[in-house]
Design an enzyme around this catalytic site. Structure first.
Site, PDB file in Angstrom:
ATOM      1  CG  HIS A 362      -1.990  -0.914   0.907  1.00 27.41           C
ATOM      2  ND1 HIS A 362      -3.316  -0.324   0.296  1.00 27.41           N
ATOM      3  CD2 HIS A 362      -2.289  -1.928   1.530  1.00 27.41           C
ATOM      4  CE1 HIS A 362      -4.245  -1.257   0.508  1.00 27.41           C
ATOM      5  NE2 HIS A 362      -3.701  -2.219   1.168  1.00 27.41           N
ATOM      6  CE  LYS A 550      -6.420  13.674   0.189  1.00 24.42           C
ATOM      7  NZ  LYS A 550      -6.421  12.408  -0.656  1.00 24.42           N
ATOM      8  NE  ARG A 551      -2.235   7.776   6.250  1.00 25.31           N
ATOM      9  CZ  ARG A 551      -1.116   7.781   5.991  1.00 25.31           C
ATOM     10  NH1 ARG A 551      -0.252   8.241   6.870  1.00 25.31           N
ATOM     11  NH2 ARG A 551      -0.703   7.506   4.824  1.00 25.31           N
ATOM     12  CE  LYS A 556      -2.416  10.355   2.915  1.00 25.34           C
ATOM     13  NZ  LYS A 556      -3.003   9.660   1.701  1.00 25.34           N
ATOM     14  CB  THR A 658     -10.167   4.970  -1.624  1.00 26.89           C
ATOM     15  OG1 THR A 658      -9.895   5.097  -0.192  1.00 26.89           O
ATOM     16  CG2 THR A 658      -9.355   3.551  -1.994  1.00 26.89           C
ATOM     17  CE  LYS A 662     -13.770   5.888   0.116  1.00 25.91           C
ATOM     18  NZ  LYS A 662     -13.000   5.857   1.382  1.00 25.91           N
TER      19      LYS A 662
END
Length: 833
Positions: A362, A550-551, A556, A658, A662
């Site tokens: 992952h 998100k985390r 990110k 993901t 969504k």
């Protein structure tokens, strides 16, 4: 296509009587006296009765047909609330809603009483939950296996702009959907030493002695398939002491020893991902991993042996999917059980194990590929370490034979090297499949991070692009849009998302565009109300809802987002009359408790929000909102309301994502880099229906390998960027402490840091990002074109269903058989007690 189920007529009166009866017997109250939480419990138990009937029928059918079963082994299962999802999959939601209305009960209020199970945190855990939903819906035998965390990672509270971690006591009122299964309890051993002796047959036997142990007790949660009567199982393990209370020690005054085993057990299941920046935290993490893996593998073997007599054929009926490196000890644990308990030779056990275990990678981030110090690993898991050591010895010999004299190959590929046990290497060497989770991610693994393994064993590598379940994230999370989609293309999209492509013909239909934008507006009104209630900030539903949830991790790039907001704010301050379309920037994220820069980024977001939201001179044109305690239940509302999906990770760093899927499913347009699954999203919907910017993955990798980027050049030559960065340290957003955000400033310019400057290329991508944001604003002003693009995003999301992903796993890795229940078991009757 799935067979159409036969649905038994819903008995409204029987259901209502069940709810009233449950309130009375559980709480000794009438419906009028009961609290909302008690009503939730009563409704859940009424629903559970039907689920248990289907669950039992499913297990009977599995017993009869003996299908191959996948055990999905994961440290996380970010399930979300169960009640609404179960009703959706039972196809009973509207019936139950109507019955509750008759009782004067609002189903939305009932659903809001359910806490999100604190069993996961990020995308890895949510993916696991989607996969379980798809496995049940597609009719495949499966168990999810994890830990029953008492408090999860933490519940996030924002105090004075800072993230505060408090226990997430999700089990305070009990979990009505779980079943305790003490008959399947297992003993898990830690520490001690391995005694070797020769048995009467002259073979060496290994016995762990002098150990501490805990009892793993399973709690089963039902995973309801959509409309097919199948109910699979999420089995989460709780830890209990083998001996609850040592009265003798207590009587002697040794109170600590009296509860020693109890404390050992409690610590193992207390929290998800204990802080591991100290030795005790590392030890606890490894204990957690072995705890749930040992219990799960023991039970899988025992379950197999209850029906079969040849353990050598175990792999024909069982496959283990390792969800990242956390469950990798399953390989050595299966070897241990096969050799020590079932007396297989090494070669026999290896033949079974290497056909049973498959590994999903992952991450491309090197620090996330788990490594354990030999001293810790061998002390805590002495027998497991012996087995890993032998796996390494044999593999190194194999490498040496293939690449004679090439010591660098051994250094890069060995399972044990430089005093560390490398779990990703163990998974690759011992598994029969290694998959990435997006096409770009898999390519980078094969060409960069795992290149040596790919060259040696290319047949093991494959890609399985992630997916999401449309049943939760559209049918349940966005009922207005779901109803609209069904009205235009029928309901088959619920179990075959590719059917949603039928919406394409409506993308340029003016009436459809207006209907779509009205649904989006209503969802924005719903979220705006939530924001007012939880944040006290009034946001305009007619503004652009620009969302990054998100985390929180530096790659990110939430920092890029908030720096750009500071840049926009500067522009409005300089030119108050400039033409500017109102924007609402929405963040939601948890930062790991020990991750300083991530937590400081949350503080910065909230500090900017305090200034911007309260500055009358900009006329409310920018609002910044940080959603506290981001989780599945509020995520559903956020996805439904979003106009812009921020997917701005540094190219080559995000395995898949993901959240991007969504957002797409709910009609948000992607603003992002060509990273992870963004690449495939853009392929499906077209570059004209997304906003792509920034460095490519090849460019990032080239800078990382060969240098050539100096963020100070940008700082010196771009006054806009320099102004924004100086605001981090001149008190603009922290007048009480000008040094507060200095670490973020340093991370970008390396002024007082030993780490690499701007290692996630925030300044390099800043102006391309700003330009992409300008394109967003220009595009949103043309409502017809925006509606067309939004509808096309929904219409092109078919590829990104977890049903498709799971079918690929089944066809190409697991080779499972579909199970269809007899008609009697497909009937759905919500009756209750």
């Amino acid at each position: 296509m799935l067979k159409k189920p036969v649905i038994q007529k819903f008995d409204k009166d029987l259901f209502k009587n069940s709810v009233v009866y449950n309130v009375k017997t559980l709480y000794r109250k009438t419906l009028e006296e009961a609290t909302q939480q008690q009503i939730f419990q009563a409704v859940s138990y009424a629903i559970k009765d039907t689920i248990v009937d289907n669950w039992m029928n499913t297990q009977k059918e599995y017993q009869k047909k003996d299908p191959k079963t996948v055990y999905y082994l994961s440290m996380e299962f970010l399930m979300g609330r169960a009640l609404g999802n179960n009703l959706i999959n039972l196809q009973a939601y509207s019936d139950v809603e109507e019955a509750l209305e008759d009782l004067g009960i609002d189903i939305n209020i009932v659903e809001d009483q359910e806490p999100d199970p604190a069993l996961g945190n990020g995308g890895l855990g949510r993916l696991a939950a989607c996969f379980l939903d798809s496995l049940a819906t597609l009719g495949y035998a499966a168990y999810g296996c994890g830990i029953r965390y008492r408090y999860g990672m933490f519940k996030q509270e924002i105090r004075d702009g800072y993230q505060m971690e408090v226990p997430d006591n999700w089990l305070a009122d009990g979990n009505p959907f779980e079943l305790r299964r003490p008959e399947y309890a297992k003993e898990v051993k830690f520490g001690g030493y391995v005694n070797v002796y020769v048995d009467e047959n002259g073979r060496n036997c290994f016995k762990q002695e002098g150990y501490q142990s805990v009892k793993a007790v399973p709690y089963d949660m039902p995973i309801v398939g959509y409309g097919n009567g199948i109910v699979n199982t999420l089995r989460i393990w709780d830890a209990e002491p083998v001996e609850c209370f040592q009265l003798e020690s207590f009587d002697k005054g040794d109170y600590q020893k009296a509860v020693e085993q109890e404390n050992l057990a409690r610590n193992i299941v207390e929290v998800l991902y204990p802080n591991d920046n100290h030795y005790a935290g590392k030890e606890l993490r490894l204990k957690q991993q072995y705890f749930f893996i040992s219990a799960s593998v023991q039970e899988a073997v025992e379950k197999y042996m209850r029906k079969h007599d040849d353990i050598r054929k175990f792999h024909e009926k069982v496959t283990f999917q390792l969800n990242d490196t956390h469950p990798t000890v399953a390989i050595a644990e299966l070897m241990r059980i096969l050799m020590d308990d079932h007396y297989l030779t090494w070669d026999e056990a290896w033949a079974v194990t290497t056909k049973t275990c498959a590994y999903t990678n992952h991450t491309i981030m090197a620090e996330a590929l788990e490594k354990w110090p030999i001293e810790l690993f061998s002390r805590l898991l002495p027998r497991i370490y012996q087995i890993v050591e032998e796996i390494n010895r044999r593999f190194v010999a194999q490498v040496s034979q293939m690449y004679p004299g090439n010591q660098s190959k051994i250094a890069k590929m060995a399972v044990i090297y430089d005093g560390q046990v490398k779990m990703a290497h163990l998974a690759i060497v011992s598994g029969y499949s290694v998959n990435g989770v997006a096409r770009l991610h898999t390519e980078i693994l094969e060409k960069q991070e795992l290149k040596d393994f790919y060259e040696m064993m290319p047949e093991k590598f494959n890609n399985k692009t992630n997916g999401i379940t449309q049943r939760r994230f559209l049918l349940h999370g966005n009922p207005l849009l779901a109803q609209w989609v069904t009205g235009h293309v029928g309901s088959d999209w619920i179990t075959d998302l590719s059917r949603i492509s039928g919406l394409k013909i409506y993308a340029e239909d003016k009436k459809a565009q207006q209907e779509f934008m009205n649904i989006k507006y209503q969802n924005k009104v719903r979220l705006a109300k939530y924001i007012m209630e939880h944040n006290g900030v009034e946001v305009d539903p007619r503004s652009i809802f620009d969302v990054q949830v998100k985390r929180l991790h530096e790659y990110k790039r939430q920092l890029l987002n908030i720096l750009h907001i500071m840049y926009l704010y500067n522009g409005l301050k300089d030119h108050p009359d400039m033409d500017f379309y109102p924007r609402t920037f929405i963040f939601g994220a948890k930062a790991a408790a020990g991750y300083r820069n991530a937590k400081l980024t949350i503080k910065l977001i909230n500090a900017v929000a305090d200034v911007v939201n309260n500055d009358p001179s900009i006329g409310g044109k920018i609002k910044v909102v940080f959603i506290e305690d981001y989780k599945v239940s509020n995520a559903e509302w956020i996805f439904a309301a979003a106009d812009v999906s921020e997917q701005i990770s540094t190219a080559s760093k995000e395995a898949s994502g993901t959240g991007n899927m969504k957002f797409m499913l709910n009609g948000a347009l992607t603003l992002g880099t060509m990273d992870g699954a963004n690449v495939e999203i853009v392929e499906e919907v077209g570059t004209e229906n997304a906003f792509i910017f920034g460095l490519s993955s090849d460019e990032v990798i080239r800078f990382e390998n060969y240098g050539g980027y100096n963020p100070m050049d940008i700082f010196n030559n771009d006054p806009d960027i320099r102004r924004v960065l100086m605001q981090l340290i001149n008190g603009t957003f922290a007048p009480y402490d000008t040094e507060l955000f200095r670490p973020l400033y340093n991370s970008l310019l390396n002024t007082q840091s030993t780490s690499k400057a701007d290692m996630y290329f925030i300044l390099k991508d800043f102006k391309p990002y700003a330009e992409a944001q300008s394109r967003v604003e220009a595009a949103y002003r043309n409502e017809e074109n925006w509606a067309k693009s939004a509808i096309l995003n929904v219409a092109c999301s078919g590829k990104f269903s977890s049903d498709r992903t799971i079918q690929e796993y089944v066809d190409e890795i697991w080779h499972l058989d579909k199970v269809v229940l007899p008609k009697r078991a497909e009937k759905t009757k919500v009756t209750g007690k």
